[in-house]
Scaffold this motif. Sequence first.
Motif, short mmCIF file in Angstrom:
data_model
loop_
_atom_site.label_atom_id
_atom_site.label_comp_id
_atom_site.label_asym_id
_atom_site.label_seq_id
_atom_site.Cartn_x
_atom_site.Cartn_y
_atom_site.Cartn_z
N LEU A 112 -1.30 -1.75 -6.79
CA LEU A 112 -0.89 -2.66 -5.71
C LEU A 112 -0.14 -3.87 -6.26
O LEU A 112 0.87 -4.30 -5.68
CB LEU A 112 -2.13 -3.11 -4.93
N CYS B 287 -4.68 -0.42 3.16
CA CYS B 287 -5.02 0.62 2.18
C CYS B 287 -5.71 1.82 2.82
O CYS B 287 -5.70 2.92 2.23
CB CYS B 287 -5.93 0.03 1.10
N ALA C 55 -0.68 4.94 3.55
CA ALA C 55 -0.99 4.37 2.25
C ALA C 55 -0.93 5.43 1.16
O ALA C 55 -1.18 6.62 1.39
CB ALA C 55 -2.38 3.72 2.26
N ALA D 277 0.82 -1.21 0.00
CA ALA D 277 0.00 0.00 0.00
C ALA D 277 0.85 1.25 0.00
O ALA D 277 0.52 2.25 -0.66
CB ALA D 277 -0.93 -0.01 1.21
N ALA E 23 -3.64 3.40 -3.43
CA ALA E 23 -4.14 2.35 -2.53
C ALA E 23 -5.40 2.80 -1.82
O ALA E 23 -6.33 2.00 -1.62
CB ALA E 23 -3.06 1.99 -1.52
#
Length: 633
Positions: A286, A188, A193, A95, A197
């Motif tokens: 990701l 996330c 993050a 993330a 994400a």
Amino acid sequence: MRIGLVTEGGYPHVSGDAGLWCERLVRGLGQHEFDLYALSRSRRQEDAGWVPLPRQVSRVRTAPLWTAEGDGVRLGRGARRRFAECYGELASVLAAASGTGLGERDIRGSRDLRACRDARSHHPSQEPQDLQRPQGFLASRVPRECHGGEADRFASALYGLAELARDADGLARALRSETAVRALEHACRAAGASRAAREARVPDLLTVVAHLEHSLRPLSLDWYGDDGLGAADLCHTAGGGTAALPGLLAHHFCDVPLLVTEYGVPLRSHYLTSAADGTAPAARALLAAFHGRLAAEVYRQAAVLTHGNAHTRRWQERCGADRARLRTVHPGMDATAFAEAAALAEAGEAGGSSRAPAPDTLVWVGRVEPAKDLVSLLHAFAEVRRAEPGARLRIVAAAPPTGPEATAYLGHCKALAAQLFPDEADGPHTVGENPVSFEEVGGPEAPTLADTYASGAVVVLSSVVEGFPAGLVEAMFSGCATVSTDVGAVVEAIGGTGLVVPPRNPRALAEACVALLRDPERRARLGAAARARALELFTVEQNIAAFHSIYLEIVSRCPVRRVVLDGSGDPLPFASPAESRLPGRWTGGPGTGAVPSPQAPSGTASPARATPTWAAAPPSRTSAATPAPEAAR
């Protein structure tokens, strides 16, 4: 030496991308012992069976990557806590990294395989040093040589999952569980993050978890003990990414040195595939972070990385590979089939053969697909016909088109050829003929590739996308003069032995073809130089010799991991020395299977090596499950 060869979708299965060069390597290194570890990609591939295996293959172990059959393992409370910690750490790294490093923006416009030249501003291995290091259980999972930020955290999470899979006899069920989805969702939504994400929704999270489960299936294999890859002197993986994961775990668990060979770029292939199949941007970011981190970890732990061309080397360097560990090993190709074509080309240019190449014919050979840009070739040939009205063009498909896109493209090219070149007749009472012909290898006019290359004066490559140009090298083996577009590894392969023009430039392509059609002496010089270069760099023998040298280099630098004991249980020194890097093979006394040294005169055997009495008296026993072979390592 005992080699653990790991393949994905290739050798020893009948069909596979890496099947041919692996088979030639194994057959060419008969002095070594090979254990094959094959990851299959489909049931069809498994049902097709294996190719015949030589005597030096001692065993084969296979595992499917195409099925997600459950292993029936239910983790206990402690194991579930370990899994949540390790998977959560892995998700946090992905993330955080999904907005930095190698990403889709680095390959935008890279259909000509040159994206790396324009994207050098960020190096994945240059991570901030103030990021939190793993604590607790994860801290002990990191190899001693791994230090620094996100790479450290990714390694700790990956090896933590691997050790949990070994202790629990598998993680297939856990990797598909709701715990994994919740861990990824929490990562996330966390403060650290990336923007990509944070934009991930539930369908994106499910896509990422399913892909990670597929990529991490090798963690659950039982290949990493003393009865598997742990007993090998060297692990050689025929590819990066998922194919290299078993070798990475063998290095982690048993300290087996790792050699990684990449003739393609798995990371780049993932980027292009995910961009083409409609994967959502958040999921794509990701997954790109995962494959980038995995590639960096593989490159960091490998003793040596080999590549087939400079394009692949640039990707390896960009992903953090140490230049000191990189070696160029060109793909090995069989030149014997093209020897007759080379002789015909030489005799034809000298006017000494009735089967001489047609002096006014251009030949194109390859797979019919949009990346080969036959449309530009046809437009270029229209310019050639204006300068040389008697010129002809043979478009020879190496195989029938596969898929609707390739079939439609072939139909479009035939229609364009009919439009550009209406059938021409020599007189009012003769049937017209088109100067462009579409054929297939194996047909009456092109029974073999060698015959195809020998039939024309100039071989043309018009691609806009090309990796290693195998067809161009075949033309070089045949002694043909060539005109190629500057894509992929074309310039690296051709050197100065052919003409190279920019891609998507029909006028430049036509001018180069006309120049060679009008100059037979130049064609002969370029063809002879091309054949000499191909025989020097791209033969099977060169490939095998290069890998044999790399095997010896790696093993000579690595400590002996098997302790050989004498009859009283004491260590026996010098019982398993590293293999000496001398030409030829070690020789011994009668009954040892020794062969004459290459330096010895024909028909004579080399003198046996003297064996100390303290090393020859009692039979030795080893501490490993598999006895070490008597041959020196």
